[in-house]
Design a protein around this motif. Structure first.
Motif, PDB file in Angstrom:
ATOM      1  N   MET A   1       8.883   5.752  -2.383  1.00 43.88           N
ATOM      2  CA  MET A   1       7.829   6.633  -2.897  1.00 43.88           C
ATOM      3  C   MET A   1       6.512   5.890  -3.018  1.00 43.88           C
ATOM      4  O   MET A   1       5.475   6.357  -2.572  1.00 43.88           O
ATOM      5  N   LYS A   2       6.584   4.679  -3.586  1.00 41.75           N
ATOM      6  CA  LYS A   2       5.396   3.860  -3.752  1.00 41.75           C
ATOM      7  C   LYS A   2       4.776   3.546  -2.384  1.00 41.75           C
ATOM      8  O   LYS A   2       3.563   3.624  -2.192  1.00 41.75           O
ATOM      9  N   LYS A   3       5.664   3.238  -1.428  1.00 42.34           N
ATOM     10  CA  LYS A   3       5.226   2.945  -0.058  1.00 42.34           C
ATOM     11  C   LYS A   3       4.482   4.124   0.546  1.00 42.34           C
ATOM     12  O   LYS A   3       3.461   3.975   1.206  1.00 42.34           O
ATOM     13  N   LYS A   4       5.066   5.301   0.294  1.00 39.97           N
ATOM     14  CA  LYS A   4       4.491   6.523   0.844  1.00 39.97           C
ATOM     15  C   LYS A   4       3.053   6.688   0.352  1.00 39.97           C
ATOM     16  O   LYS A   4       2.126   6.980   1.113  1.00 39.97           O
ATOM     17  N   PHE A   5       2.859   6.518  -0.962  1.00 37.47           N
ATOM     18  CA  PHE A   5       1.523   6.657  -1.548  1.00 37.47           C
ATOM     19  C   PHE A   5       0.566   5.617  -0.992  1.00 37.47           C
ATOM     20  O   PHE A   5      -0.588   5.912  -0.678  1.00 37.47           O
ATOM     21  N   ARG A   6       1.063   4.396  -0.883  1.00 38.93           N
ATOM     22  CA  ARG A   6       0.223   3.320  -0.351  1.00 38.93           C
ATOM     23  C   ARG A   6      -0.253   3.688   1.058  1.00 38.93           C
ATOM     24  O   ARG A   6      -1.452   3.630   1.364  1.00 38.93           O
ATOM     25  N   ALA A   7       0.724   4.134   1.891  1.00 40.88           N
ATOM     26  CA  ALA A   7       0.380   4.505   3.273  1.00 40.88           C
ATOM     27  C   ALA A   7      -0.656   5.610   3.299  1.00 40.88           C
ATOM     28  O   ALA A   7      -1.597   5.594   4.105  1.00 40.88           O
ATOM     29  N   LEU A   8      -0.488   6.562   2.381  1.00 38.55           N
ATOM     30  CA  LEU A   8      -1.432   7.678   2.311  1.00 38.55           C
ATOM     31  C   LEU A   8      -2.844   7.180   2.032  1.00 38.55           C
ATOM     32  O   LEU A   8      -3.809   7.580   2.679  1.00 38.55           O
ATOM     33  N   ILE A   9      -2.963   6.290   1.062  1.00 34.57           N
ATOM     34  CA  ILE A   9      -4.270   5.776   0.661  1.00 34.57           C
ATOM     35  C   ILE A   9      -4.874   4.884   1.740  1.00 34.57           C
ATOM     36  O   ILE A   9      -6.038   5.018   2.111  1.00 34.57           O
ATOM     37  N   GLU A  10      -4.020   4.010   2.321  1.00 33.95           N
ATOM     38  CA  GLU A  10      -4.533   3.072   3.326  1.00 33.95           C
ATOM     39  C   GLU A  10      -5.010   3.798   4.586  1.00 33.95           C
ATOM     40  O   GLU A  10      -5.928   3.344   5.247  1.00 33.95           O
TER      41      GLU A  10
END
Lengths: 134, 354
Positions: free
Chosen positions: B1-10
């Protein structure tokens, strides 16, 4: 109504046809005795310059076109400011233009030497109206 | 989940930034490299002011102090110039929120959206409109000037001639030239209405009406029509004078144009009333009326709904556009061979004046 006699007028317009029309209308209506015709703003300014100390030679009214090359009506009015007061007191200016744009009229109306704004063509009625404000 | 958010922001096309209370950058999304050329490493620890020029610093400081003053609330600033690595700049819109007291974020979160393209297009549009306006102004003058010469020559020819046949021809020429002149006027009115901003001024309705009737009194048969006016002005009313005059002029001129004179005492009722919110203008006649077949099309460009129409078909189109520009509405009710009634409601722009 008091009948005003205008002694002399000057027409300033780069369009010779319009100068012809205006001259003829003024002649036919007997609005003025003498008519001086200048086909550029520059030659009109030169005429005023060379007669600025000879008030009798100056016109009582100047019919001024706006849209002319180089010295247009606005430039003419700007230069006119610099003439000595006796000249400006004698020669009143009437704008005679085919423009009825608010933009042009607004720019002109502020000028204290301009007494009227007439839309071309010059007509008998417009000259009659002009007499009432002279 | 954290990865998903990071990818979204990046991968976002916006730059996400977190500032600490000294306005130092504690986090910036890697999208900053794509948009501004700067890297994460080169920015973290610096103050945000290093990304702005002199004017920009004033604006961003003011914006950030507003953001700090309202914790938890989104604040927006449009059009800020932000510097890129190579010394040029991008225009961004920034949405910021003060989350300094949020235990997880502990900072001010900034979302910088790149609007450079949009801004450039907007500027191009402004320039094009300006050019077009100058063009219409110049072209209409150059079309009008020779026409006015012709009018002058016709007047002169009439003054100099006593021949009645010649007078008849000259009158016919006059009529054609006048209708071309009116058409050029319509074109300029239309183009100016589209492009020029509204100028709200106090309106003297009696004067507007008087000037309009004065302009129209030379229309054919105008003198045979009885005009009943009722002007009820209770409050100061503000609107755009040029557009208002256009509307009033066109409606009355139509009412004069499309009148019936057989078995009829022609009249036009004009009523104007205002209140704090709006003005209501009604122009009603017992003229030829509009065929129900055409009534939906009368406001269309170049549409002429009457066999007797000698205009360009622009009049009501211009009216509709001017009404729209003033934020108002127009309604028509009409019965063929009975008459027509046009009702225009326009808002009082009293709150738009500075």
């Amino acid at each position: 109504m008091k009948e005003v006699q205008v002694n002399s007028v000057m027409l300033v317009d780069d369009n010779d046809t319009d100068n012809f029309i205006h001259k003829r209308v003024i002649e036919l209506t007997g609005f003025a005795k003498n008519i001086i015709v200048k086909n550029s703003g520059k030659s009109a300014l030169e005429f005023l310059e060379s007669n600025k100390s000879n008030l009798d030679a100056l016109p009582d009214l100047i019919f001024l076109d706006i849209n002319m090359p180089i010295v247009d009506g606005f430039v003419f009015l700007f230069e006119y400011e610099n003439f000595p007061d006796p000249v400006k007191d004698k020669c009143k200016i009437v704008i005679l233009s085919s423009s009825d744009s608010k933009r042009d009229i607004d720019r002109i109306v502020d000028n204290e030497y301009v007494i009227n704004f007439i839309t071309k063509p010059l007509s008998e009625e417009a000259l009659d109206d002009l007499k009432t404000i002279l | 989940m954290k990865k998903k958010f990071r990818a979204l922001i990046e991968n976002s096309s916006d730059i996400i930034m977190i500032l600490n209370e000294d306005f130092k950058i504690s986090y910036v999304s890697v999208s900053v490299a794509r948009i501004l050329g700067h890297t994460y490493i080169s920015l973290v620890g610096k103050t945000i002011f290093e990304l702005f020029d002199h004017d920009g610093i004033d604006k961003i400081s003011k914006f950030l102090s507003e953001t700090i003053a309202c914790p938890g609330q989104n604040q927006t600033v449009e059009e800020l110039k932000i510097l890129t690595l190579n010394g040029s700049s991008k225009i961004v819109e920034i949405v910021a929120v003060n989350l300094l007291s949020d235990p997880v974020i502990q900072g001010i979160v900034l979302n910088c959206h790149d609007i450079t393209k949009r801004k450039n297009t907007e500027n191009e549009l402004i320039n094009t409109n300006f050019e077009l306006d100058s063009f219409v102004y110049k072209a209409s003058h150059d079309l009008k000037a020779p026409l006015r010469s012709v009018m002058g020559l016709i007047k002169l020819a009439k003054l100099e001639s006593k021949d009645s046949t010649q007078h008849m021809y000259l009158d016919m020429m006059s009529k054609s030239v006048n209708s071309l002149d009116a058409f050029i006027k319509d074109l300029t009115t239309f183009s100016r209405n589209t492009r020029l901003d509204i100028e709200a001024n106090i309106i003297d309705f009696s004067l507007v009406l008087e000037e309009s009737l004065n302009n129209l009194k030379y229309m054919e048969h105008a003198e045979k029509i009885r005009i009943n006016k009722s002007v009820n002005i209770n409050v100061n009313f503000y609107s755009d004078l040029t557009r208002l005059s256009t509307i009033v002029n066109n409606l009355i001129s139509n009412a004069i144009k499309y009148h019936r004179f057989e078995n009829n005492i022609p009249y036009i009722n004009i009523s104007i009333k205002t209140d704090y919110e709006k003005a209501e203008i009604v122009v009603e006649d017992n003229g030829s009326g509009i065929d129900p077949l055409h009534i939906n099309k009368i406001f269309d460009m170049f549409y002429r709904a009457s066999e007797n129409s000698y205009g360009s078909g622009l009049g009501l189109y211009i009216v509709k556009n001017a009404v729209k520009k003033l934020g108002g509405s127009i309604d028509v009710s009409s019965e063929l061979d009975e008459g027509s009634s046009f009702k225009v409601v326009i808002p009082n722009l009293v709150n738009d004046i500075n």
